[in-house]
Structures are given as C-alpha cells and as structure tokens.
Design a protein around this motif. Structure first.
Motif, PDB file in Angstrom:
ATOM      1  N   GLU A  10       0.848  -1.207  -0.124  1.00 39.65           N
ATOM      2  CA  GLU A  10       0.026  -0.117   0.013  1.00 39.65           C
ATOM      3  C   GLU A  10       0.851   1.418  -0.062  1.00 39.65           C
ATOM      4  OE1 GLU A  10      -3.742  -0.414   2.990  1.00 39.65           O
ATOM      5  OE2 GLU A  10      -2.278  -1.710   3.509  1.00 39.65           O
ATOM      6  N   MET A  11       0.732   2.117  -0.818  1.00 39.34           N
ATOM      7  CA  MET A  11       1.100   3.435  -0.868  1.00 39.34           C
ATOM      8  C   MET A  11       0.062   4.400  -0.403  1.00 39.34           C
ATOM      9  SD  MET A  11       3.915   3.061  -4.149  1.00 39.34           S
ATOM     10  CE  MET A  11       4.987   4.334  -3.688  1.00 39.34           C
ATOM     11  N   LEU A  12       0.394   4.786   0.518  1.00 39.08           N
ATOM     12  CA  LEU A  12      -0.465   5.951   1.069  1.00 39.08           C
ATOM     13  C   LEU A  12      -0.259   7.445   1.000  1.00 39.08           C
ATOM     14  CD1 LEU A  12      -1.733   3.575   4.008  1.00 39.08           C
ATOM     15  CD2 LEU A  12      -3.120   3.614   1.849  1.00 39.08           C
ATOM     16  N   HIS A  13      -1.045   8.172   0.280  1.00 34.07           N
ATOM     17  CA  HIS A  13      -1.013   9.632   0.561  1.00 34.07           C
ATOM     18  C   HIS A  13       0.360  10.063   0.269  1.00 34.07           C
ATOM     19  CE1 HIS A  13      -4.922   9.525   1.853  1.00 34.07           C
ATOM     20  NE2 HIS A  13      -4.530   8.690   2.770  1.00 34.07           N
ATOM     21  N   ILE A  14       1.244   9.541  -0.907  1.00 33.30           N
ATOM     22  CA  ILE A  14       2.573   9.785  -1.279  1.00 33.30           C
ATOM     23  C   ILE A  14       2.339  11.072  -1.826  1.00 33.30           C
ATOM     24  CG2 ILE A  14       4.631   9.012  -2.555  1.00 33.30           C
ATOM     25  CD1 ILE A  14       3.832   7.141  -0.488  1.00 33.30           C
ATOM     26  N   THR A  15       3.450  12.007  -1.405  1.00 34.93           N
ATOM     27  CA  THR A  15       3.773  13.151  -2.009  1.00 34.93           C
ATOM     28  C   THR A  15       5.152  13.315  -2.167  1.00 34.93           C
ATOM     29  OG1 THR A  15       1.695  14.256  -1.129  1.00 34.93           O
ATOM     30  CG2 THR A  15       3.557  15.730  -1.547  1.00 34.93           C
ATOM     31  N   ASP A  25       1.360  14.110  -5.960  1.00 33.81           N
ATOM     32  CA  ASP A  25       0.447  14.804  -5.041  1.00 33.81           C
ATOM     33  C   ASP A  25      -0.582  13.818  -4.562  1.00 33.81           C
ATOM     34  OD1 ASP A  25      -0.595  16.823  -3.593  1.00 33.81           O
ATOM     35  OD2 ASP A  25      -1.333  18.064  -5.758  1.00 33.81           O
ATOM     36  N   ASP A  26      -0.294  13.631  -3.090  1.00 30.09           N
ATOM     37  CA  ASP A  26      -1.134  12.908  -2.375  1.00 30.09           C
ATOM     38  C   ASP A  26      -1.570  11.488  -3.154  1.00 30.09           C
ATOM     39  OD1 ASP A  26      -2.780  12.094  -0.458  1.00 30.09           O
ATOM     40  OD2 ASP A  26      -4.384  13.561  -0.848  1.00 30.09           O
ATOM     41  N   ILE A  27      -0.897  10.642  -3.482  1.00 25.36           N
ATOM     42  CA  ILE A  27      -1.256   9.709  -4.367  1.00 25.36           C
ATOM     43  C   ILE A  27      -1.259   8.439  -3.439  1.00 25.36           C
ATOM     44  CG2 ILE A  27      -0.505   8.062  -6.314  1.00 25.36           C
ATOM     45  CD1 ILE A  27       0.455  10.378  -7.762  1.00 25.36           C
ATOM     46  N   THR A  28      -2.515   7.424  -3.451  1.00 24.03           N
ATOM     47  CA  THR A  28      -2.819   6.270  -3.051  1.00 24.03           C
ATOM     48  C   THR A  28      -2.984   5.166  -3.963  1.00 24.03           C
ATOM     49  OG1 THR A  28      -3.700   7.267  -1.093  1.00 24.03           O
ATOM     50  CG2 THR A  28      -4.251   5.156  -1.489  1.00 24.03           C
ATOM     51  N   ILE A  65       4.285   3.889   3.078  1.00 26.63           N
ATOM     52  CA  ILE A  65       4.379   2.562   2.397  1.00 26.63           C
ATOM     53  C   ILE A  65       4.215   1.464   3.418  1.00 26.63           C
ATOM     54  CG2 ILE A  65       5.614   1.102   0.800  1.00 26.63           C
ATOM     55  CD1 ILE A  65       7.201   3.476  -0.030  1.00 26.63           C
ATOM     56  N   ARG A  66       3.068   0.497   3.072  1.00 23.71           N
ATOM     57  CA  ARG A  66       2.987  -0.619   3.866  1.00 23.71           C
ATOM     58  C   ARG A  66       3.086  -1.925   3.236  1.00 23.71           C
ATOM     59  NH1 ARG A  66      -2.662   1.117   6.845  1.00 23.71           N
ATOM     60  NH2 ARG A  66      -1.997   2.742   7.927  1.00 23.71           N
ATOM     61  N   LYS A  67       3.873  -2.677   3.773  1.00 28.42           N
ATOM     62  CA  LYS A  67       3.833  -4.094   3.126  1.00 28.42           C
ATOM     63  C   LYS A  67       2.877  -4.984   4.048  1.00 28.42           C
ATOM     64  CE  LYS A  67       6.105  -7.754   1.005  1.00 28.42           C
ATOM     65  NZ  LYS A  67       7.183  -8.386   1.381  1.00 28.42           N
ATOM     66  N   GLY A 220       0.422  14.366 -12.050  1.00 30.07           N
ATOM     67  CA  GLY A 220       1.155  14.163 -10.554  1.00 30.07           C
ATOM     68  C   GLY A 220      -0.430  13.752  -9.597  1.00 30.07           C
ATOM     69  N   ARG A 221      -1.367  14.027  -9.987  1.00 24.40           N
ATOM     70  CA  ARG A 221      -2.452  13.684  -9.144  1.00 24.40           C
ATOM     71  C   ARG A 221      -3.114  12.271  -9.401  1.00 24.40           C
ATOM     72  NH1 ARG A 221      -2.864  19.352  -9.919  1.00 24.40           N
ATOM     73  NH2 ARG A 221      -2.304  20.353  -7.964  1.00 24.40           N
ATOM     74  N   TYR A 222      -3.562  11.855  -8.323  1.00 24.52           N
ATOM     75  CA  TYR A 222      -4.493  10.588  -8.429  1.00 24.52           C
ATOM     76  C   TYR A 222      -5.954  10.889  -8.734  1.00 24.52           C
ATOM     77  CZ  TYR A 222      -6.905   6.406  -6.595  1.00 24.52           C
ATOM     78  OH  TYR A 222      -7.498   5.197  -6.544  1.00 24.52           O
ATOM     79  N   ILE A 223      -6.299  10.165 -10.089  1.00 25.82           N
ATOM     80  CA  ILE A 223      -7.629  10.266 -10.497  1.00 25.82           C
ATOM     81  C   ILE A 223      -8.501   9.569 -10.223  1.00 25.82           C
ATOM     82  CG2 ILE A 223      -8.880  10.600 -12.700  1.00 25.82           C
ATOM     83  CD1 ILE A 223      -6.690  12.661 -12.354  1.00 25.82           C
ATOM     84  N   GLY A 224      -8.170   7.894 -10.269  1.00 25.32           N
ATOM     85  CA  GLY A 224      -9.016   6.998  -9.547  1.00 25.32           C
ATOM     86  C   GLY A 224      -8.560   5.585  -9.895  1.00 25.32           C
ATOM     87  N   THR A 225      -9.052   4.703  -9.314  1.00 25.54           N
ATOM     88  CA  THR A 225      -9.062   3.446  -9.330  1.00 25.54           C
ATOM     89  C   THR A 225     -10.583   2.808 -10.035  1.00 25.54           C
ATOM     90  OG1 THR A 225      -7.196   3.166  -7.787  1.00 25.54           O
ATOM     91  CG2 THR A 225      -8.137   1.220  -8.702  1.00 25.54           C
TER      92      THR A 225
END
Lengths: 515, 432
Positions: A10-15, A25-28, A65-67, A220-225
């Motif tokens: 898991e990559m949480l709120h990566i900037t 910019d705040d990518i999960t 980052i979570r493994k 650079g922004r997260y649009i969606g999954t």
C-alpha cells in the motif's frame, strides 16, 4: 473499495516534490495480493516517480508505504529487494559488455570460496527462461543483442531474484504482438503463483486484456482506480488525458504520386552472423503515401534503415532517392533529401548533454541561417529552436537551453520529430516514432505524419506495433529475416494475418518479389 | 537567476574551495612534518604554514631573521613564466576533454614540440633570416610536431577503435626515446659551457660559421614585461598563451567546428547520424590537443633562458602530465585554464620559497604540491555538493508548488538525470 482484501503493498498519500513541481501529489495506490494492477498515465504524470519511491530511489515528503499492512521504510533499492520488490525499468539497466547470464546474476551471484558458481546460475536461468518462454542467448553480450532480448533479460533478472512484487515499467514497448501475448500469459501465470504485479503502461489494449484493476494518474495527481471489467478504453484514455481523445488515426485515402524512393536488391551485412541482415530488398515509396515496414524486432529493419540512411554500407543493390542514385553517398549527402527519425533516440537522435537548441540544429548548423564565417549565429539558433518548441509543443524546464537529458522521453521524441519534419525533405524515414509514448503524444505524432503525407511527402514508417502499422500506413510491407515477405493493404488485412507474415509462417510469392 | 545560483559562480566557487581545502591540508602536512623534524621548531612550522598560503608574497628574511612580506616581482614574474607551458598543456587536455577524449599524451606531444622547436631554432644559421622569422618557424615547427604526434592516437582511435589513453601512453614513451635518440645523434649538444653535460644549447645560441655563439640566437621578446617584474624570467610567451586560451575558448563555444567537435565527443553516434564526420573530428581534436601541448614546449624553450636535458628516455616531462590537474581544476574551461595554470605555477614558486627560507627540504614541497593537486581534482565533487545545497534551498523556498511556472534550473543536470528530469519538466513530473 473492498474492506477485506489483503493488500500486499500500500502506498498511502504519497507526495514527492522536486524544485518547483509536485511530481506526486497525495497519491494512494493499493496492490492486492495476486492481482495485476495497471498504473496508467501520460508522460510526466508521475508514474515513474511513484515507482521510484516504492523502489527506494526517492524519499517522499509525505505518505507511508505498507507491506502486508505493516509500515515499512524503503531507503534504497536494497531495502526494496529485501522486501522482494523487483522492477524492470523502462530504460534497461544492463551492463553492455557483460553477457546476458552475467547481467542476470549481477548483484545476486552465488559464490563458493569467492568463485562464481555460474553453472548453477545457468541452470536456474535456463529453467526460468524455458518455463516462461523468455528466449535469450545467455552467452551473447548485451551490446550485441536486440532491444527485445534485452527486455527479456531484464525480466529474467527479476525472476531470478524470486521477487514476489513485480513492477513492469512499459514492458511491452518493444515486443511483437506474439511476444506481448506470451508476456501476458506469463504475467497471468506469475499472478497464479501468488505474485503480484504492478504494470505501468499507456497501452489501453494490454491493460484491458491483462489487468484486474487500473489506477490512473494525471499531472502528478491521483484520478481514480477502476476495475477493468467495469470500464472501456475510451473512458480510461479520457481519464488519463483529461479530455476526449481521438484513438483512431483520422486520414483521407492516400493519393500516391511520383516515386520518391526506389530501392533495388538492397543488401546489408549483419553484425551478428555471416549472412546478410537485409537480403535483396526492393521497394518503392511514392510521394503522398505512408509505407510501413512491419516485422518482429530483429528481422533486419534496423539494418535496413542504417543502409538506407548511410549509417552502414550496403553490400549490394541500389538506392534511388528523387531520381538520384545515392547508394554511395555520405550520410550528410543523403540527408539533403531525407529526414530520419531514428529508432534509438538516445543513441542517434539526440546529443543528450547538449541543450535543446543545440540539438535542434544538429544537421543544420552549417546552413547560412545558423552560421556566419564559421561562427554560430546564436540568436538565430535560439529563435529557430523557440519556433520549433512552440509549433510542436515540446515541453521542457528551461525552453531552448534545457539540457536534452533532463527532458522526458516523450518530449525528447517530440523534439526529434520537430527537427526532422521541419527540415522539410521529400522522404521521411520514421523508425518507431511513437515507441514508449503515451496516447496524447502518439495522437500528435500520428497526425503530424499524416499531415506530412498530405503535403506530398513520402513517408517510410518502420514500426513494431501492430496497431500503429494497421492504423497509420497506406501500404504494409512485412519484413522477415531480412527479406520482404509480403505486401498488404491495411484496409483488407487483419492483425492475425499480419502476425502470420511477421512470424514467417506465410509469405507471398518467392523471395518476396511481389513487391 | 541570482548570482549564487549561476552555474558559472558555482563552478568557480567549487574550484576555489577545493584549492583552499588543498592548501589547508598542505599546511597540516607542513605542520606535522615540522613536529617530527627536530631541526624545525614550532616557529619554523608556523613559518612553513604561512609560506604555503602566501609564499608568493614572501620577500625573504630581514636582519632579525623573521620572514618579510610584500610584492615580490621576481616571484610573480617567474610564476607567470612557469605558468606559460602549463597553460598550454592544460588547454591541450581541456580541449580533448571537451570533445570526449582523454589526452594523457601531452608529455609526448610536449617532447615532440621541444624536438621540432629546438632543431629548427638551432639549425638555421643566424643572420640567414631575421630572428623573428626563425622564432616563428621554430614555434610552428614545434606545434606541427605536436599535432602529428597527437594525431597518431586520434587515428588509432578513429579507425581501429583503440582507446586513446592506451595509444597516448605508448606514444609518450616512443616520443621520449625518439627525442633522446634524435638529440644524441645531433650536434646541438652544448659543448661550449664545458662544465655542463647533457644539455642542449639554449636558443640564445646561434649558429655562426659552424660554431654556436651565445647571444647570436633568438629569444622570445620581453615586451617590457621584465620592467614590470624585474629580476624574473618573464617574457611575452605568457601573453601568447593567454591569447591562445582565448582562441580555444572561442573555437569551442562559438564556432561550428567547436560544435562539431563537442557533438562527436558527447555522442559519437548522434554526430554520425547527423552527417558529421566523426572519425575526422576525433583525429582533428587530438591533433589540435597535440599542437597546443607542443606550443607549450615551444614557448618554454624559445624563452632563451631554459635548457633542455636531452637524455629523457627514462622520464616524461611533468609539465605534460600537469596539464591534467590544470584542466580538471579549471573544469575544462579554457579561460579557467589560465588561472589554474598560474595557481599551479604559484605552488611551484611557493615550494622554492619553502626550500630556500626554511629547513623543509625540497622533496616535502613536492609532496605538498601533490596533496594540493590531488585535492584540487575534487572540484567536481565539491561542485555537486554546492549544486545540491542550492537545490535544497530552492526546495524549501517553494512552499506552494506552481506547476505551470518554469522550474528553477537544476545545475547538476548531468549528475542526477533522474531527479532533474522531474525538476525540469514544466508541467509534468518525471518521465514515465
């Protein structure tokens, strides 16, 4: 998203910031165990940065980052390797003067009393290569093998290390349709064995075919999954680009005029074996048409282009360009009537340590516009470069004085295309002009090539990508083992038929003389 | 762009820092040696340290035995005189570097320049033509010798793809033996001053009726520089060297030829693709480098106050090799080479001062010079450090990111391509 699934990474709120820019910019991004998760985005969307963060090459300013649900700190690629994260990079990280086997075991060598245990390594690699159908010549030096085989070497490298989270950065850019299908089944097999795959790609077909879920990034922004089964290509490309995209090439039927390029029985020697890499090839290209040479990588296309442009000498045959026999002419002399968008933009296309403006006049610096008495007219070079940058929308940090190396791949390619098309020559030789580029850039380059055709240029396209071959060309010539084995009409053929010609299973006439 | 963020500023700063760092370490060496040597008191060590930093301004000792300081015209003049050949070999190495070649063959080219220059200068009977013409012929002859010698590794590299370093090392020793043999067979050995052996005539000796007479030969004009720096060996050679440095600067950065040479050096394949004759340019680049190194020898030996020890088959002239640190210190900038060479020459003078004025022996000065030169070569690393600092500052300043605004120029672009790719892309992140 589901509550229950076990996320392996898991990559949480990566900037991640670089001076003046937020690359991420705040990518999960959450990767489920045993899934193929595609990461989709244009050039410069931040995909590589995100992967570099995961791989420990960059440290994010914010995020976690979570493994397997536990937070981990990845400070360098060694940490990533320890977590069994492996990556095939877009630009291969291979030692050119080492053999394939040496490259695969590099950094993970088995030793006994300090001596390399190549035998065991060889066995293991051979098993892997057989199991996954990754054909490589273990004893060939990397500098001598094709780009396709280099790619397979990279994949084997990852498999050799027993990685369980596999990142594929644009793995299919250089593979043939058949090889891509194989890779797809390999990826599915890997997933079945419990490995998890992050698949970075612009190719919507592949994503739709192989991925379970897709995460889309834009600027650079997260649009969606989204789940691939709930979406379609058009929706994905719109998400990626942020506007409706023309996926098909729009063009009128070609109106071919006079023959511009006439090649007779051309042969070029091979560097790998004693036979000719290009054998007795004859073809014509007329003004106002796009002729495509299709084929699987390594069937003589590269040597054909080298022979045509003068980078390699001919061993036989004749080339006539605009009615002139150019077979003995120097590269420069041939360039009077020919533009060349080269296959390898880093090796041939650009001097990476030069600025953009210096690269823009690579062939033209001796023209009176750009020099006077041997002194470069810097102001003219600057304004010319600026004009090309504006016209072809080449994006860079500092405009004309940007170092070419620091630009993104797509913009490097745009710069080359700008330079070559602006030279305004009757023949344009375009070799894999869209390799590794995103939908938006491909759309642009295709429309430019069609525009050139409509202006009455003769376009010789060399491409490995079936989709491009079928959509862009007016005539298809298939090259197999250095010979033209068939001429096809893109409107009347199919990817399957083309594939048969490309793999040598089918050929029209004898010796490819139907052309 | 502010002053401190300019690439040029950072380059100069990095070289200056590495020089200071080198001097500092040199001072430490002097101090430690002083402590270990019973003939050197703590005061002596302190004198040594001061000489390391400002030895060029030392004027000797006064009646009470303490060091005196001031403008020392002889020192400064001699420094400029010694810098002359170093500028030329530095230019030679820098030009080759700029075009992607490592010219370690400067010593050989220097020797061939010596050979050409001395043979021409000493073989033309004085009076048969004006002295200035002999001077020019001798200078050009030396340059030509160096160009031919430099062209050999170039040819071997271009056509046989043999590394120029290897070829240069071999041609160096071939030159050493060739030069020894040629002078050994010649009648240019100084027989007049019987007390000396193994030396070739200075160019001030001229051939008059078959015998060499001192004062009948040629020497580089002083152009009044000896009035400014009385008591020194200075002559117009330094001005010629500076002019040549400017010429090389113009060649590299302003001309189409320079553009071609740089393109071949930076990416031979791309140059070839663009129709540039890569092979011709490799040979040309090495030949030019050879000519520059040889010009250093010509200027040095045409000064009239230098003698050539001809039995050189076992050693190579250090002036040739010192071109490498000079070029490194100057970060291959031809103008920078002038200053780097002057600095190296200053160290030479400082070494002499140290030997003359203190109990330190001459060998320790060589060690110190080596330390300083070695550390000076780190200027590139220091440049990276400065560039990194500047980047961090830029980062902390930009609170809100402005994706549309052009990114701050990233100076160490060639050193960290991945990071800078992101930094330089206007609207996107990095390359994907």
């Amino acid at each position: 998203m589901d509550d229950a699934p076990q996320y392996v990474i898991e990559m949480l709120h990566i900037t991640k910031e670089f001076p003046g820019i937020k690359a991420n910019d705040d990518i999960t991004l959450q990767l489920k165990r045993g899934e193929i998760h595609a990461l989709l985005g244009e050039n410069g969307a931040g995909k590589s940065t995100l992967m570099s963060v995961l791989f420990g090459l960059y440290q994010p300013e914010a995020g976690e980052i979570r493994k397997d649900g536990k937070p981990v700190k990845i400070n360098n690629p060694n940490d990533a390797t320890a977590l069994h994260i492996g990556m095939v990079h877009q630009h291969f990280k291979l030692v050119e003067v080492f053999t394939v086997l040496e490259n695969i075991i590099l950094g993970a060598e088995d030793t006994k009393l300090g001596f390399l245990q190549k035998k065991q390594a060889r066995q293991k690699v051979e098993q892997l290569s057989e199991k996954y159908g990754l054909q490589v010549d273990l004893d060939a030096k990397v500098e001598d093998i094709t780009v396709g085989m280099q790619q397979r070497t990279e994949i084997l490298k990852m498999l050799y290390r027993d990685n369980e989270i596999l990142i594929f950065d644009e793995p299919t850019a250089v593979l043939t349709p058949q090889e891509i299908e194989e890779l797809m089944s390999i990826m599915k097999n890997l997933v079945k064995e419990g490995k998890s795959i992050l698949f970075i790609s612009h190719k919507l077909n592949e994503i739709m075919a192989v991925a379970d879920r897709v995460s889309v990034l834009r600027k650079g922004r997260y649009i969606g999954t989204v789940n691939t089964k709930d979406t379609n290509k058009q929706e994905l490309s719109n998400m990626m680009v942020g506007r409706p995209v023309q996926l098909e090439v729009v063009k009128e039927p070609a109106k071919p005029k006079d023959v511009v390029l006439h090649i007779e029985n051309m042969s070029v020697a091979s560097k790998l074996h004693k036979r000719n890499a290009v054998n007795n090839v004859s073809l014509d290209v007329r003004a106002g048409e796009i002729v495509c040479i299709a084929g699987i990588d390594g069937n003589g296309q590269t040597e054909f282009v080298f022979g045509l442009t003068g980078l390699e000498p001919l061993t036989g045959g004749k080339i006539e360009l605009c009615g002139e026999d150019i077979s003995k002419y120097s590269i420069k002399h041939r360039g009077m009537n020919m533009s060349h968008i080269p296959e390898d933009r880093h090796k041939h296309g650009l001097v990476l340590d030069f600025t953009l403006e210096q690269n823009m006049v690579l062939q033209r610096y001796q023209e009176p516009e750009f020099q006077h008495g041997g002194f470069i007219r810097f102001d003219n070079v600057r304004s010319y470069a600026q004009r090309l940058i504006d016209r072809f929308d080449v994006r860079s940090g500092q405009g004309p004085i940007t170092i070419a190396r620091s630009m993104s791949g797509g913009n490097q390619q745009k710069a080359i295309i700008a330079r070559e098309l602006d030279r305004n020559k009757p023949l344009v030789v375009a070799v894999q002009p869209t390799r590794g580029l995103d939908v938006g850039a491909i759309e642009f380059i295709h429309s430019q090539l069609v525009a050139q055709r409509d202006e009455g240029k003769a376009i010789l396209l060399v491409s490995l990508e079936l989709e491009e071959v079928l959509s862009l060309s007016d005539r298809i010539l298939v090259m197999y083992e250095g010979e033209i084995v068939g001429e096809l009409d893109p409107k009347k053929t199919s990817a399957q038929e083309l594939g048969l010609y490309m793999s040598g299973a089918k050929r029209s006439g004898k010796e490819g003389e139907t052309v | 762009m502010t002053f401190w963020k300019k690439e040029g500023t950072q380059k100069i700063l990095s070289s200056l820092i590495s020089i200071l760092f080198g001097l500092f370490v040199g001072a430490i060496v002097v101090f430690i040696v002083g402590l270990c040597n019973e003939r050197i008191s703590l005061k002596g060590a302190w004198e040594g340290i001061r000489l390391i930093f400002i030895g060029i301004l030392s004027t000797g000792r006064n009646a009470s035995g303490s060091l005196t300081w001031g403008f020392n015209s002889a020192n400064i003049g001699n420094m400029l005189f010694r810098a002359t050949p170093l500028i030329m070999t530095g230019l030679s190495v820098a030009l080759a570097f700029k075009t992607g070649l490592f010219n370690i063959g400067a010593p050989g080219q220097y020797l061939m320049g010596t050979l050409g220059t001395l043979f021409i200068a000493l073989s033309i009977p004085s009076g048969s033509m004006p002295g200035w013409l002999i001077w020019i012929l001798a200078f050009l002859g030396g340059v030509l010798g160096g160009m031919l010698w430099g062209a050999i590794p170039g040819l071997v590299k271009a056509f046989l793809n043999i590394n120029e370093v290897l070829a240069c090392i071999m041609t160096n020793w071939i030159a050493a033996n060739l030069v020894t043999w040629a002078f050994d067979e010649s009648n240019l050995k100084n027989m007049v001053e019987g007390t000396k052996s193994g030396y070739i005539y200075k160019t001030t000796y001229g051939l008059v009726d078959g015998t060499y007479v001192d004062g009948a030969g040629i020497a580089t004009t002083k152009l009044g520089l000896n009035k400014i720096f009385p008591g020194s060996q200075i002559n117009a050679g330094i001005l010629i060297a500076i002019l040549l440095a400017i010429a090389v600067y113009i060649l590299i950065s302003k001309t189409t030829l320079g553009y071609e040479l740089k393109a071949c050096g930076a990416n031979r394949h791309a140059a070839r693709y663009a129709g540039i004759h890569d092979k011709r340019n490799i040979v040309l680049s090495m030949a030019l480098a050879g000519g520059l190194a040889a010009a250093g020898a010509s200027l040095y030996f045409l000064s009239g106050n230098t003698e050539f020890f001809w039995s050189t088959y076992q050693s190579l002239p250090s002036t040739g090799f010192n071109g490498i640190p000079v070029a490194l210190l100057a970060l291959n900038n031809p103008i920078g080479v002038i200053f780097a060479a002057i600095f190296m020459a200053m160290l030479d003078i400082v070494g002499l001062q140290l030997t003359n004025l203190t109990a330190y022996n001459e060998y320790i000065t060589d060690v110190i010079i080596a330390v300083i030169v070695y550390l000076s070569a780190f200027s590139l690393a220091i440049r990276m450090l400065i560039a990194g600092k500047a980047k961090k500052k830029a980062l902390s300043k930009s609170d809100g990111p402005a994706p549309a605004a052009p990114a701050e120029p990233a100076p160490a672009v060639d050193l960290a391509p991945a990071a800078d790719a992101a930094a330089n892309t206007e609207k996107g992140g990095d390359e994907v």
